[in-house]
Design a protein around this motif. Sequence first.
Motif, PDB file in Angstrom:
ATOM      1  N   SER A  29      92.170 -50.607 -30.168  1.00  0.00           N
ATOM      2  CA  SER A  29      93.349 -50.552 -29.304  1.00  0.00           C
ATOM      3  C   SER A  29      93.884 -49.120 -29.187  1.00  0.00           C
ATOM      4  O   SER A  29      94.671 -48.819 -28.288  1.00  0.00           O
ATOM      5  N   ALA A  30      93.443 -48.234 -30.053  1.00  0.00           N
ATOM      6  CA  ALA A  30      93.898 -46.839 -29.974  1.00  0.00           C
ATOM      7  C   ALA A  30      93.176 -46.048 -28.892  1.00  0.00           C
ATOM      8  O   ALA A  30      93.411 -44.859 -28.706  1.00  0.00           O
ATOM      9  N   ARG A  31      92.289 -46.717 -28.141  1.00  0.00           N
ATOM     10  CA  ARG A  31      91.520 -45.996 -27.113  1.00  0.00           C
ATOM     11  C   ARG A  31      92.433 -45.440 -26.017  1.00  0.00           C
ATOM     12  O   ARG A  31      93.570 -45.897 -25.837  1.00  0.00           O
ATOM     13  N   GLN A  32      91.876 -44.484 -25.254  1.00  0.00           N
ATOM     14  CA  GLN A  32      92.536 -44.003 -24.032  1.00  0.00           C
ATOM     15  C   GLN A  32      91.991 -44.825 -22.864  1.00  0.00           C
ATOM     16  O   GLN A  32      90.780 -44.983 -22.729  1.00  0.00           O
ATOM     17  N   THR A  33      92.881 -45.361 -22.036  1.00  0.00           N
ATOM     18  CA  THR A  33      92.444 -46.236 -20.945  1.00  0.00           C
ATOM     19  C   THR A  33      92.837 -45.629 -19.603  1.00  0.00           C
ATOM     20  O   THR A  33      93.957 -45.147 -19.440  1.00  0.00           O
ATOM     21  N   MET A  34      91.909 -45.646 -18.657  1.00  0.00           N
ATOM     22  CA  MET A  34      92.200 -45.089 -17.334  1.00  0.00           C
ATOM     23  C   MET A  34      91.771 -46.067 -16.243  1.00  0.00           C
ATOM     24  O   MET A  34      90.704 -46.672 -16.325  1.00  0.00           O
ATOM     25  N   LEU A  35      92.623 -46.216 -15.250  1.00  0.00           N
ATOM     26  CA  LEU A  35      92.342 -47.089 -14.100  1.00  0.00           C
ATOM     27  C   LEU A  35      92.302 -46.229 -12.848  1.00  0.00           C
ATOM     28  O   LEU A  35      93.234 -45.450 -12.616  1.00  0.00           O
ATOM     29  N   PHE A  36      91.250 -46.383 -12.058  1.00  0.00           N
ATOM     30  CA  PHE A  36      91.173 -45.614 -10.818  1.00  0.00           C
ATOM     31  C   PHE A  36      90.804 -46.516  -9.649  1.00  0.00           C
ATOM     32  O   PHE A  36      89.993 -47.428  -9.800  1.00  0.00           O
ATOM     33  N   SER A  37      91.414 -46.274  -8.503  1.00  0.00           N
ATOM     34  CA  SER A  37      91.026 -46.969  -7.267  1.00  0.00           C
ATOM     35  C   SER A  37      91.728 -46.313  -6.081  1.00  0.00           C
ATOM     36  O   SER A  37      92.723 -45.604  -6.253  1.00  0.00           O
ATOM     37  N   ALA A  38      91.187 -46.573  -4.890  1.00  0.00           N
ATOM     38  CA  ALA A  38      91.890 -46.135  -3.677  1.00  0.00           C
ATOM     39  C   ALA A  38      93.040 -47.089  -3.360  1.00  0.00           C
ATOM     40  O   ALA A  38      93.997 -46.723  -2.686  1.00  0.00           O
ATOM     41  N   THR A  39      92.916 -48.325  -3.836  1.00  0.00           N
ATOM     42  CA  THR A  39      93.978 -49.312  -3.579  1.00  0.00           C
ATOM     43  C   THR A  39      94.513 -49.785  -4.924  1.00  0.00           C
ATOM     44  O   THR A  39      93.764 -50.279  -5.756  1.00  0.00           O
ATOM     45  N   MET A  40      95.800 -49.603  -5.135  1.00  0.00           N
ATOM     46  CA  MET A  40      96.375 -49.967  -6.426  1.00  0.00           C
ATOM     47  C   MET A  40      97.596 -50.839  -6.169  1.00  0.00           C
ATOM     48  O   MET A  40      98.736 -50.388  -6.235  1.00  0.00           O
ATOM     49  N   PRO A  41      97.370 -52.122  -5.815  1.00  0.00           N
ATOM     50  CA  PRO A  41      98.509 -52.988  -5.508  1.00  0.00           C
ATOM     51  C   PRO A  41      99.437 -53.137  -6.722  1.00  0.00           C
ATOM     52  O   PRO A  41      99.015 -52.931  -7.861  1.00  0.00           O
ATOM     53  N   GLU A  42     100.655 -53.500  -6.420  1.00  0.00           N
ATOM     54  CA  GLU A  42     101.671 -53.614  -7.466  1.00  0.00           C
ATOM     55  C   GLU A  42     101.221 -54.535  -8.608  1.00  0.00           C
ATOM     56  O   GLU A  42     101.456 -54.248  -9.777  1.00  0.00           O
ATOM     57  N   TRP A  43     100.544 -55.638  -8.274  1.00  0.00           N
ATOM     58  CA  TRP A  43     100.158 -56.572  -9.335  1.00  0.00           C
ATOM     59  C   TRP A  43      99.200 -55.912 -10.327  1.00  0.00           C
ATOM     60  O   TRP A  43      99.184 -56.254 -11.511  1.00  0.00           O
ATOM     61  N   VAL A  44      98.428 -54.947  -9.862  1.00  0.00           N
ATOM     62  CA  VAL A  44      97.511 -54.264 -10.782  1.00  0.00           C
ATOM     63  C   VAL A  44      98.297 -53.382 -11.739  1.00  0.00           C
ATOM     64  O   VAL A  44      98.053 -53.357 -12.946  1.00  0.00           O
ATOM     65  N   ARG A  45      99.276 -52.665 -11.169  1.00  0.00           N
ATOM     66  CA  ARG A  45     100.088 -51.801 -12.043  1.00  0.00           C
ATOM     67  C   ARG A  45     100.794 -52.628 -13.103  1.00  0.00           C
ATOM     68  O   ARG A  45     100.916 -52.210 -14.252  1.00  0.00           O
ATOM     69  N   ARG A  46     101.257 -53.822 -12.708  1.00  0.00           N
ATOM     70  CA  ARG A  46     101.938 -54.679 -13.686  1.00  0.00           C
ATOM     71  C   ARG A  46     100.964 -55.155 -14.752  1.00  0.00           C
ATOM     72  O   ARG A  46     101.221 -55.072 -15.941  1.00  0.00           O
ATOM     73  N   LEU A  47      99.804 -55.637 -14.301  1.00  0.00           N
ATOM     74  CA  LEU A  47      98.801 -56.151 -15.223  1.00  0.00           C
ATOM     75  C   LEU A  47      98.306 -55.046 -16.148  1.00  0.00           C
ATOM     76  O   LEU A  47      97.976 -55.281 -17.312  1.00  0.00           O
ATOM     77  N   ALA A  48      98.275 -53.827 -15.597  1.00  0.00           N
ATOM     78  CA  ALA A  48      97.725 -52.699 -16.349  1.00  0.00           C
ATOM     79  C   ALA A  48      98.453 -52.496 -17.669  1.00  0.00           C
ATOM     80  O   ALA A  48      97.863 -52.072 -18.656  1.00  0.00           O
ATOM     81  N   SER A  49      99.730 -52.854 -17.706  1.00  0.00           N
ATOM     82  CA  SER A  49     100.493 -52.598 -18.926  1.00  0.00           C
ATOM     83  C   SER A  49      99.945 -53.432 -20.090  1.00  0.00           C
ATOM     84  O   SER A  49     100.173 -53.130 -21.251  1.00  0.00           O
ATOM     85  N   ARG A  50      99.198 -54.511 -19.770  1.00  0.00           N
ATOM     86  CA  ARG A  50      98.568 -55.287 -20.843  1.00  0.00           C
ATOM     87  C   ARG A  50      97.478 -54.493 -21.557  1.00  0.00           C
ATOM     88  O   ARG A  50      97.127 -54.780 -22.688  1.00  0.00           O
ATOM     89  N   TYR A  51      96.873 -53.577 -20.828  1.00  0.00           N
ATOM     90  CA  TYR A  51      95.714 -52.870 -21.372  1.00  0.00           C
ATOM     91  C   TYR A  51      96.015 -51.418 -21.715  1.00  0.00           C
ATOM     92  O   TYR A  51      95.166 -50.730 -22.251  1.00  0.00           O
ATOM     93  N   MET A  52      97.195 -50.943 -21.330  1.00  0.00           N
ATOM     94  CA  MET A  52      97.440 -49.505 -21.441  1.00  0.00           C
ATOM     95  C   MET A  52      98.689 -49.238 -22.245  1.00  0.00           C
ATOM     96  O   MET A  52      99.562 -50.086 -22.371  1.00  0.00           O
ATOM     97  N   ARG A  53      98.775 -48.019 -22.759  1.00  0.00           N
ATOM     98  CA  ARG A  53      99.966 -47.612 -23.489  1.00  0.00           C
ATOM     99  C   ARG A  53     100.670 -46.518 -22.705  1.00  0.00           C
ATOM    100  O   ARG A  53     100.121 -45.443 -22.505  1.00  0.00           O
ATOM    101  N   ASP A  54     101.846 -46.817 -22.222  1.00  0.00           N
ATOM    102  CA  ASP A  54     102.684 -45.827 -21.564  1.00  0.00           C
ATOM    103  C   ASP A  54     101.903 -44.961 -20.558  1.00  0.00           C
ATOM    104  O   ASP A  54     101.873 -43.738 -20.669  1.00  0.00           O
ATOM    105  N   PRO A  55     101.240 -45.617 -19.593  1.00  0.00           N
ATOM    106  CA  PRO A  55     100.373 -44.840 -18.695  1.00  0.00           C
ATOM    107  C   PRO A  55     101.151 -43.927 -17.755  1.00  0.00           C
ATOM    108  O   PRO A  55     102.282 -44.230 -17.385  1.00  0.00           O
ATOM    109  N   VAL A  56     100.534 -42.826 -17.396  1.00  0.00           N
ATOM    110  CA  VAL A  56     101.088 -41.947 -16.372  1.00  0.00           C
ATOM    111  C   VAL A  56     100.422 -42.345 -15.052  1.00  0.00           C
ATOM    112  O   VAL A  56      99.204 -42.445 -14.976  1.00  0.00           O
ATOM    113  N   THR A  57     101.238 -42.598 -14.031  1.00  0.00           N
ATOM    114  CA  THR A  57     100.666 -42.952 -12.737  1.00  0.00           C
ATOM    115  C   THR A  57     100.546 -41.706 -11.876  1.00  0.00           C
ATOM    116  O   THR A  57     101.510 -40.975 -11.695  1.00  0.00           O
TER     117      THR A  57
END
Length: 414
Positions: free
Chosen positions: A207-235
């Motif tokens: 869980s200490a890994r660094q996680t990155m999400l990339f896409s041309a389309t980043m709908p709001e539901w993805v940003r919300r879901l992302a918090s399950r997998y990420m720690r304090d992400p910078v958008t």
Amino acid sequence: MAPRPRRPFRPQPRTLLPLSSAAHTAGTEPAPPPPPFEALGLSEDLLGAVRDMGFERSTPIQARAIPIALQGRDVVGQAQTGSGKTAAFGLPILERLDPAGPAVQALILCPTRELAVQVSEELTRLAAHRQAGVLAIFGGDPMSRQLTGLRQHPPIIVATPGRLLDHVQRGSLTLSAVRFAVLDEADRMLDMGFAPDVERILRQTPSARQTMLFSATMPEWVRRLASRYMRDPVTVSISGGTELVPQVRQWYIEASWADKVDALTKILDSPEVRIGLIFTETKRNADLLHVALLARGVDVTVLHGDLSQKERDEALTRFRESRVRFLIATNVAARGLDIEDITHVINYDVPSTPEEYVHRVGRTARAGREGMALTLITPIEILKVRDIEKHTRTAIERHTMDELDQLLQSAVPA
Ligand code: ADP
Ligand code: MG
């Protein structure tokens, strides 16, 4: 899958200036050019690789995401199609991983086999001056090749989820040393089709890994879901106004269901439509259209998920090398594929969501080039066009078949 032939070295430097200005749609002042790679905190060997690839300047997503990723922060990165997102996550990972460290330090998940191969090849080029092996793992490819590759303990794996889980289950690969995880095409990786597998995979990583999400389309539901997998992400979000690059011209053409093949044939007969990627909604439609176009003497091949891996490879390689002018494909080719010479994307069927439209159309007009998107619609489908226009905040011009010949000639992509 056989490695695709390397592109010839390009003597001209590659600058993506149109994309940099697109990052500043709201402001009136001209956009400052993005900084050179030298300003981003990368080591000399990576800068050398970037120079070898002919990249002159960073792109906006690279300029903003690389310094943040180098600090070890989690990143949600959104930027238009063809704007260099692969290097935006690839360079900081290469910078931070330990080439002599344990296997599988970096895991990049992709939605299709073809994309896994492409991303692994781009990372291999970026790692050219650094001893960091990259292995692509994907379904349809012989297990034996992958097992041989895994015995070299590659620190970087680019994978489609299903086959990766096969390896985890049979014990040929462990994810306990993963320090970097990337979901490329993140909104696709987190939609219902892939999310359960992706979740199972991420659960096996520290869980200490660094996680990155990339896409041309980043709908709001993805940003919300992302918090399950990420720690304090910078958008980092680049495109502001629209996810579509400004150099793509968009038209729609009305034709009745019965006339669609004729309309398409007429479009493909036009010499201006040099290299075209034609999308259908279903594999069956792709096959039917393939047969119909072949019967009309069109130089066309087909790519979809029911074909053997050998057939998929062959179709894509021929198309990449411009040995066939047209490729009919399902959404399996909608995301991520970076094929230089596509002048036209043609939606034979209207895509079911505006996001898929953005990704399909993003196969043309990449890296600052021009391109055209033509969408064939039956009259009732005008509502789908309006939906896409609203989502992308762009206008799609209406044209009739009669106008087409003349119009295509006046809009030749450079
Ligand atoms: P995305 O993932 O954003 O759709 P890619 O990472 O596939 O885009 O990159 C698109 C193309 O641009 C690739 O051919 C890549 O090698 C090239 N590219 C990436 N960064 C740069 C740069 N800074 N300058 C010029 N070309 C670049
Ligand atoms: Mg990409």
